[in-house]
Design a protein around this motif. Structure first.
Motif, PDB file in Angstrom:
ATOM      1  N   GLY A   1      13.448   1.016   1.099  1.00 36.25           N
ATOM      2  CA  GLY A   1      13.422  -0.436   1.222  1.00 36.25           C
ATOM      3  C   GLY A   1      12.234  -1.050   0.506  1.00 36.25           C
ATOM      4  N   TYR A   2      11.081  -0.423   0.633  1.00 33.99           N
ATOM      5  CA  TYR A   2       9.891  -0.945  -0.042  1.00 33.99           C
ATOM      6  C   TYR A   2      10.094  -0.974  -1.553  1.00 33.99           C
ATOM      7  CZ  TYR A   2       5.224  -1.233  -1.969  1.00 33.99           C
ATOM      8  OH  TYR A   2       4.133  -1.608  -2.706  1.00 33.99           O
ATOM      9  N   PHE A   3      10.547   0.141  -2.116  1.00 31.40           N
ATOM     10  CA  PHE A   3      10.668   0.204  -3.567  1.00 31.40           C
ATOM     11  C   PHE A   3      11.823  -0.649  -4.088  1.00 31.40           C
ATOM     12  CE2 PHE A   3       7.966   3.903  -3.003  1.00 31.40           C
ATOM     13  CZ  PHE A   3       7.031   3.652  -3.995  1.00 31.40           C
ATOM     14  N   LEU A   4      12.935  -0.676  -3.380  1.00 34.27           N
ATOM     15  CA  LEU A   4      14.062  -1.481  -3.840  1.00 34.27           C
ATOM     16  C   LEU A   4      13.759  -2.976  -3.769  1.00 34.27           C
ATOM     17  CD1 LEU A   4      17.049   0.506  -2.295  1.00 34.27           C
ATOM     18  CD2 LEU A   4      16.297   0.472  -4.684  1.00 34.27           C
ATOM     19  N   LEU A   5      12.978  -3.382  -2.788  1.00 35.20           N
ATOM     20  CA  LEU A   5      12.703  -4.807  -2.615  1.00 35.20           C
ATOM     21  C   LEU A   5      11.409  -5.284  -3.266  1.00 35.20           C
ATOM     22  CD1 LEU A   5      13.826  -5.025   1.083  1.00 35.20           C
ATOM     23  CD2 LEU A   5      15.030  -5.956  -0.886  1.00 35.20           C
ATOM     24  N   TYR A   6      10.412  -4.432  -3.341  1.00 35.06           N
ATOM     25  CA  TYR A   6       9.104  -4.888  -3.802  1.00 35.06           C
ATOM     26  C   TYR A   6       8.582  -4.211  -5.062  1.00 35.06           C
ATOM     27  CZ  TYR A   6       9.119  -6.734   0.924  1.00 35.06           C
ATOM     28  OH  TYR A   6       9.458  -7.379   2.078  1.00 35.06           O
ATOM     29  N   ASP A   7       9.115  -3.067  -5.424  1.00 34.75           N
ATOM     30  CA  ASP A   7       8.575  -2.337  -6.574  1.00 34.75           C
ATOM     31  C   ASP A   7       9.691  -1.602  -7.307  1.00 34.75           C
ATOM     32  OD1 ASP A   7       6.693  -1.426  -8.332  1.00 34.75           O
ATOM     33  OD2 ASP A   7       5.716  -0.051  -6.934  1.00 34.75           O
ATOM     34  N   LEU A   8      10.760  -2.327  -7.610  1.00 39.04           N
ATOM     35  CA  LEU A   8      11.941  -1.726  -8.231  1.00 39.04           C
ATOM     36  C   LEU A   8      11.619  -1.095  -9.583  1.00 39.04           C
ATOM     37  CD1 LEU A   8      14.953  -1.195  -7.992  1.00 39.04           C
ATOM     38  CD2 LEU A   8      15.363  -3.427  -9.041  1.00 39.04           C
ATOM     39  N   ASP A   9      10.782  -1.756 -10.368  1.00 32.31           N
ATOM     40  CA  ASP A   9      10.434  -1.240 -11.688  1.00 32.31           C
ATOM     41  C   ASP A   9       9.811   0.150 -11.600  1.00 32.31           C
ATOM     42  OD1 ASP A   9      10.182  -1.660 -14.558  1.00 32.31           O
ATOM     43  OD2 ASP A   9       8.013  -1.690 -14.166  1.00 32.31           O
ATOM     44  N   SER A  10       8.969   0.346 -10.604  1.00 28.87           N
ATOM     45  CA  SER A  10       8.299   1.628 -10.435  1.00 28.87           C
ATOM     46  C   SER A  10       9.293   2.761 -10.156  1.00 28.87           C
ATOM     47  CB  SER A  10       7.286   1.522  -9.305  1.00 28.87           C
ATOM     48  OG  SER A  10       6.628   2.729  -9.120  1.00 28.87           O
ATOM     49  N   ILE A  11      10.237   2.516  -9.274  1.00 27.38           N
ATOM     50  CA  ILE A  11      11.189   3.577  -8.918  1.00 27.38           C
ATOM     51  C   ILE A  11      12.190   3.844 -10.042  1.00 27.38           C
ATOM     52  CG2 ILE A  11      12.904   2.176  -7.739  1.00 27.38           C
ATOM     53  CD1 ILE A  11      13.148   4.369  -5.669  1.00 27.38           C
ATOM     54  N   LEU A  12      12.492   2.822 -10.847  1.00 26.84           N
ATOM     55  CA  LEU A  12      13.421   3.013 -11.969  1.00 26.84           C
ATOM     56  C   LEU A  12      12.804   3.857 -13.075  1.00 26.84           C
ATOM     57  CD1 LEU A  12      15.084  -0.507 -12.258  1.00 26.84           C
ATOM     58  CD2 LEU A  12      16.078   1.590 -11.327  1.00 26.84           C
TER      59      LEU A  12
ATOM     60  N   VAL B   1       3.653   9.460  -0.706  1.00 29.00           N
ATOM     61  CA  VAL B   1       3.511   8.701   0.535  1.00 29.00           C
ATOM     62  C   VAL B   1       2.062   8.297   0.807  1.00 29.00           C
ATOM     63  CG1 VAL B   1       5.583   9.619   1.601  1.00 29.00           C
ATOM     64  CG2 VAL B   1       3.428  10.831   1.890  1.00 29.00           C
ATOM     65  N   TRP B   2       1.100   9.008   0.255  1.00 32.26           N
ATOM     66  CA  TRP B   2      -0.305   8.688   0.470  1.00 32.26           C
ATOM     67  C   TRP B   2      -0.702   7.389  -0.233  1.00 32.26           C
ATOM     68  CZ3 TRP B   2       1.559  12.793  -2.257  1.00 32.26           C
ATOM     69  CH2 TRP B   2       1.368  12.760  -3.640  1.00 32.26           C
ATOM     70  N   GLU B   3       0.165   6.879  -1.118  1.00 34.94           N
ATOM     71  CA  GLU B   3      -0.129   5.618  -1.801  1.00 34.94           C
ATOM     72  C   GLU B   3       0.408   4.417  -1.022  1.00 34.94           C
ATOM     73  OE1 GLU B   3       1.327   5.896  -5.788  1.00 34.94           O
ATOM     74  OE2 GLU B   3      -0.102   7.471  -6.318  1.00 34.94           O
ATOM     75  N   GLY B   4       1.089   4.665   0.080  1.00 37.19           N
ATOM     76  CA  GLY B   4       1.600   3.584   0.919  1.00 37.19           C
ATOM     77  C   GLY B   4       2.929   3.057   0.423  1.00 37.19           C
ATOM     78  N   GLY B   5       3.482   2.126   1.193  1.00 36.62           N
ATOM     79  CA  GLY B   5       4.733   1.480   0.820  1.00 36.62           C
ATOM     80  C   GLY B   5       5.855   1.756   1.791  1.00 36.62           C
ATOM     81  N   MET B   6       5.959   0.927   2.820  1.00 37.95           N
ATOM     82  CA  MET B   6       7.061   0.995   3.781  1.00 37.95           C
ATOM     83  C   MET B   6       7.523  -0.437   4.038  1.00 37.95           C
ATOM     84  SD  MET B   6       7.622   4.158   5.121  1.00 37.95           S
ATOM     85  CE  MET B   6       8.046   4.078   6.842  1.00 37.95           C
ATOM     86  N   ALA B   7       8.828  -0.629   4.157  1.00 38.85           N
ATOM     87  CA  ALA B   7       9.379  -1.944   4.482  1.00 38.85           C
ATOM     88  C   ALA B   7      10.115  -1.840   5.810  1.00 38.85           C
ATOM     89  CB  ALA B   7      10.325  -2.417   3.376  1.00 38.85           C
TER      90      ALA B   7
ATOM     91  N   VAL C   1       7.846   8.658  -7.632  1.00 39.42           N
ATOM     92  CA  VAL C   1       6.854   7.861  -6.914  1.00 39.42           C
ATOM     93  C   VAL C   1       7.242   7.733  -5.434  1.00 39.42           C
ATOM     94  CG1 VAL C   1       7.839   5.562  -7.301  1.00 39.42           C
ATOM     95  CG2 VAL C   1       5.374   5.836  -7.171  1.00 39.42           C
ATOM     96  N   LEU C   2       8.520   7.928  -5.128  1.00 41.78           N
ATOM     97  CA  LEU C   2       8.976   7.916  -3.735  1.00 41.78           C
ATOM     98  C   LEU C   2       8.250   8.953  -2.886  1.00 41.78           C
ATOM     99  CD1 LEU C   2      12.846   7.572  -3.948  1.00 41.78           C
ATOM    100  CD2 LEU C   2      11.303   6.092  -2.701  1.00 41.78           C
ATOM    101  N   LEU C   3       7.886  10.065  -3.486  1.00 44.20           N
ATOM    102  CA  LEU C   3       7.258  11.161  -2.750  1.00 44.20           C
ATOM    103  C   LEU C   3       5.759  10.960  -2.544  1.00 44.20           C
ATOM    104  CD1 LEU C   3       9.121  14.122  -4.491  1.00 44.20           C
ATOM    105  CD2 LEU C   3       9.720  12.924  -2.381  1.00 44.20           C
TER     106      LEU C   3
END
Length: 164
Positions: free
Chosen positions: A77-88, A97-103, A93-95
């Protein structure tokens, strides 16, 4: 005269135990773990009191499914809504977890999917399992979203007030 404890709150370390660099056990993570433990304990109490159709032997499996739902749903949810470019461009980057990012809304969708999956596998009514989760979620949510754990996670930073 200033209060001696008034200063530590503003600089609360996010780590309960730091191993090295940005890796360690965080207060926010401990709040999540404690929330799930309390939720599982309450589900066992409901079963013993005859208020739940969920068998005691399925409670740990249900908790694991909910944990996966919260983590995967919250992370996606975090990446799809707030950082889509990063995950694409960098799906791994999904793995990190120490960098944070939860929705929270992604976590909610993950929980609904986990409830649906357990309901299908155990042949228990979806709404009964949903009611169970709704009744055990408040202690966990209040731990994970408490002002202290959020502040330790740098989620509740406010600008400095210049007034009296």
């Amino acid at each position: 005269m200033s209060l001696p404890l008034a200063y530590w709150v503003d600089d609360l370390s996010p780590f309960a135990i730091r191993f090295w660099g940005n890796i360690g056990i965080r207060w926010y993570g401990l709040a999540y773990v404690l929330g799930f433990i309390v939720g599982g304990w309450l589900m066992m109490r409901y079963h013993r009191a005859g208020r739940s159709a969920l068998p005691a032997n399925l409670v740990p499996d249900f908790i694991v499914a909910l944990v996966i739902g919260v983590l995967v749903g919250g992370r996606l949810g975090y990446f799809l809504l707030y950082d889509l470019d990063s995950i694409l461009h960098r799906p791994l980057v999904l793995l990190r977890v120490w960098e944070g990012g939860m929705a929270s809304h992604g976590g909610f969708i993950g929980v609904v999917l986990a409830i649906w999956w357990v309901s299908r596998r155990s042949r228990l009514p979806f709404l009964h399992l949903f009611d169970l989760v709704a009744s055990v979620a408040p202690p966990g949510c209040s731990l994970a979203a408490s002002p202290i754990s959020s502040m330790a996670n740098s989620g509740e930073r406010s600008p400095v007030c210049g007034g009296p």
